[in-house]
Design a protein around this motif. Structure first.
Motif, PDB file in Angstrom:
ATOM      1  N   ALA A  95       0.835  -1.208   0.000  1.00 20.83           N
ATOM      2  CA  ALA A  95       0.000   0.000   0.000  1.00 20.83           C
ATOM      3  C   ALA A  95       0.865   1.252   0.000  1.00 20.83           C
ATOM      4  O   ALA A  95       0.559   2.238  -0.702  1.00 20.83           O
ATOM      5  CB  ALA A  95      -0.932  -0.013   1.207  1.00 20.83           C
ATOM      6  N   VAL A  96       1.948   1.232   0.757  1.00 21.32           N
ATOM      7  CA  VAL A  96       2.868   2.379   0.817  1.00 21.32           C
ATOM      8  C   VAL A  96       3.504   2.627  -0.545  1.00 21.32           C
ATOM      9  O   VAL A  96       3.617   3.769  -1.002  1.00 21.32           O
ATOM     10  CB  VAL A  96       3.955   2.141   1.888  1.00 21.32           C
ATOM     11  N   ILE A  97       3.932   1.539  -1.203  1.00 17.37           N
ATOM     12  CA  ILE A  97       4.552   1.667  -2.523  1.00 17.37           C
ATOM     13  C   ILE A  97       3.565   2.234  -3.541  1.00 17.37           C
ATOM     14  O   ILE A  97       3.902   3.133  -4.319  1.00 17.37           O
ATOM     15  CB  ILE A  97       5.096   0.302  -2.996  1.00 17.37           C
ATOM     16  N   ILE A  98       2.340   1.725  -3.529  1.00 14.28           N
ATOM     17  CA  ILE A  98       1.308   2.230  -4.440  1.00 14.28           C
ATOM     18  C   ILE A  98       1.026   3.708  -4.169  1.00 14.28           C
ATOM     19  O   ILE A  98       0.871   4.513  -5.095  1.00 14.28           O
ATOM     20  CB  ILE A  98       0.005   1.404  -4.314  1.00 14.28           C
TER      21      ILE A  98
ATOM     22  N   ALA B 288       3.835  10.342  -6.929  1.00 15.02           N
ATOM     23  CA  ALA B 288       4.803  10.754  -7.951  1.00 15.02           C
ATOM     24  C   ALA B 288       4.113  11.016  -9.284  1.00 15.02           C
ATOM     25  O   ALA B 288       4.429  11.983  -9.986  1.00 15.02           O
ATOM     26  CB  ALA B 288       5.880   9.677  -8.109  1.00 15.02           C
ATOM     27  N   TRP B 289       3.162  10.152  -9.615  1.00 18.01           N
ATOM     28  CA  TRP B 289       2.406  10.340 -10.866  1.00 18.01           C
ATOM     29  C   TRP B 289       1.539  11.584 -10.804  1.00 18.01           C
ATOM     30  O   TRP B 289       1.490  12.377 -11.751  1.00 18.01           O
ATOM     31  CB  TRP B 289       1.542   9.108 -11.114  1.00 18.01           C
ATOM     32  N   PHE B 290       0.858  11.793  -9.678  1.00 14.25           N
ATOM     33  CA  PHE B 290      -0.039  12.940  -9.527  1.00 14.25           C
ATOM     34  C   PHE B 290       0.739  14.256  -9.577  1.00 14.25           C
ATOM     35  O   PHE B 290       0.288  15.233 -10.187  1.00 14.25           O
ATOM     36  CB  PHE B 290      -0.796  12.834  -8.200  1.00 14.25           C
ATOM     37  N   LEU B 291       1.918  14.278  -8.963  1.00 18.45           N
ATOM     38  CA  LEU B 291       2.740  15.488  -8.957  1.00 18.45           C
ATOM     39  C   LEU B 291       3.564  15.648 -10.231  1.00 18.45           C
ATOM     40  O   LEU B 291       4.172  16.689 -10.443  1.00 18.45           O
ATOM     41  CB  LEU B 291       3.691  15.466  -7.753  1.00 18.45           C
ATOM     42  N   SER B 292       3.567  14.591 -11.064  1.00 22.85           N
ATOM     43  CA  SER B 292       4.373  14.582 -12.301  1.00 22.85           C
ATOM     44  C   SER B 292       5.846  14.850 -11.996  1.00 22.85           C
ATOM     45  O   SER B 292       6.491  15.687 -12.623  1.00 22.85           O
ATOM     46  CB  SER B 292       3.850  15.619 -13.301  1.00 22.85           C
ATOM     47  N   THR B 293       6.372  14.131 -11.025  1.00 24.54           N
ATOM     48  CA  THR B 293       7.781  14.291 -10.681  1.00 24.54           C
ATOM     49  C   THR B 293       8.655  13.681 -11.767  1.00 24.54           C
ATOM     50  O   THR B 293       8.229  12.806 -12.518  1.00 24.54           O
ATOM     51  CB  THR B 293       8.104  13.613  -9.339  1.00 24.54           C
TER      52      THR B 293
ATOM     53  N   MET C 176       6.662   7.307 -11.508  1.00 27.76           N
ATOM     54  CA  MET C 176       6.532   5.996 -10.874  1.00 27.76           C
ATOM     55  C   MET C 176       7.774   5.137 -11.084  1.00 27.76           C
ATOM     56  O   MET C 176       8.166   4.374 -10.193  1.00 27.76           O
ATOM     57  CB  MET C 176       5.290   5.276 -11.409  1.00 27.76           C
ATOM     58  N   LEU C 177       8.390   5.266 -12.250  1.00 27.40           N
ATOM     59  CA  LEU C 177       9.610   4.513 -12.540  1.00 27.40           C
ATOM     60  C   LEU C 177      10.689   4.851 -11.519  1.00 27.40           C
ATOM     61  O   LEU C 177      11.404   3.961 -11.032  1.00 27.40           O
ATOM     62  CB  LEU C 177      10.100   4.820 -13.953  1.00 27.40           C
TER      63      LEU C 177
ATOM     64  N   ILE D 143      12.650   2.235  -9.043  1.00 29.52           N
ATOM     65  CA  ILE D 143      14.100   2.036  -9.123  1.00 29.52           C
ATOM     66  C   ILE D 143      14.733   2.194  -7.740  1.00 29.52           C
ATOM     67  O   ILE D 143      15.626   1.417  -7.355  1.00 29.52           O
ATOM     68  CB  ILE D 143      14.729   3.009 -10.142  1.00 29.52           C
ATOM     69  N   ILE D 144      14.277   3.159  -6.972  1.00 24.26           N
ATOM     70  CA  ILE D 144      14.784   3.320  -5.601  1.00 24.26           C
ATOM     71  C   ILE D 144      14.467   2.077  -4.774  1.00 24.26           C
ATOM     72  O   ILE D 144      15.325   1.570  -4.033  1.00 24.26           O
ATOM     73  CB  ILE D 144      14.185   4.581  -4.949  1.00 24.26           C
TER      74      ILE D 144
END
Length: 223
Positions: free
Chosen positions: A127-130, A136-141, A145-146, A150-151
């Motif tokens: 759940a934490v990973i999702i 990350a997707w919502f903020l468009s970092t 998500m990739l 990777i981290i």
């Protein structure tokens, strides 16, 4: 290679990548070579985030430092790549690194608190990973998500370079970013990591990141 040497290599690769992105046409060979070489920067920074997590004296201060420089770097990032002081559709890589650090910290905390309940711990970790990937997707970092995956790959496979390589291949191909496969070259210097810190340069990268983007923006404005 020491932490210092890895950081210098990553900074060089990142700089060449950004120079190509700002000044070169995407249809010529120098652009492709520089951006291809630039792919090694992010995996090295991810690796160093994980190593930093295990060696830092205060992980919460580490998180705050990353988040703080994410905010400081955002205007230089937007000016450099979008010629605007505020461009909400894409956020700089410090946001991704900070999210990744928070994620592996949360995973470790869940392991400690639910050590007697494997299934519950596994569900909460997932759940934490999702949640981190969604954020990350919502903020468009940068790397989105990739980047988070990777981290996590470096965290889960720490000390096993083959497992890390396979994990990066899988998530990269699954998310459809084949150009990012050049990032696998970063595993060569990472494999040569000798566990030593080398000369201290804690704040050099933090300062260099926004500073070099401001310089590129000014140079591109003058041309």
């Amino acid at each position: 290679m020491s932490v210092f040497a890895l950081k210098i290599l990553a900074i060089l690769a990142m700089s060449l990548d950004h120079i190509a992105a700002v000044f070169l046409s995407p249809i010529n060979m120098p652009y492709l070579l520089m951006r291809g070489f630039g792919r090694i920067a992010f995996p090295i920074f991810c690796f160093l985030i994980v190593e930093g997590y295990y060696h830092t004296r205060d992980v919460k201060k580490y998180m705050i430092r990353l988040a703080g420089f994410a905010l400081v770097s955002e205007i230089p990032f937007d000016l450099c790549f979008y010629q605007k002081p505020f461009y909400w559709q894409h956020q700089n890589v410090f946001f991704t690194l900070a999210l990744g650090l928070i994620t592996i910290y949360a995973i470790d905390e869940i392991k400690k608190r639910f050590s007697t309940s494997y299934i519950k711990a596994l569900v909460l970790q997932f759940a934490v990973i999702i949640l981190a990937m969604t954020t990350a997707w919502f903020l468009s970092t940068d790397y989105s998500m990739l980047g988070i995956l990777i981290i996590i790959a470096f965290y889960v496979g720490r000390g096993n370079i083959i497992q890390i390589a396979i994990s990066i291949c899988i998530v990269t191909l699954y998310l459809g970013n084949t150009f990012q496969l050049y990032s696998l070259l970063a595993l060569i210097p990472i494999y040569l990591y000798n566990g030593k810190k080398g000369p201290s340069m804690r704040y050099v990268f933090y300062v260099f990141y926004p500073a070099h983007m401001l310089i590129l923006y000014v140079m591109s404005s003058l041309i």
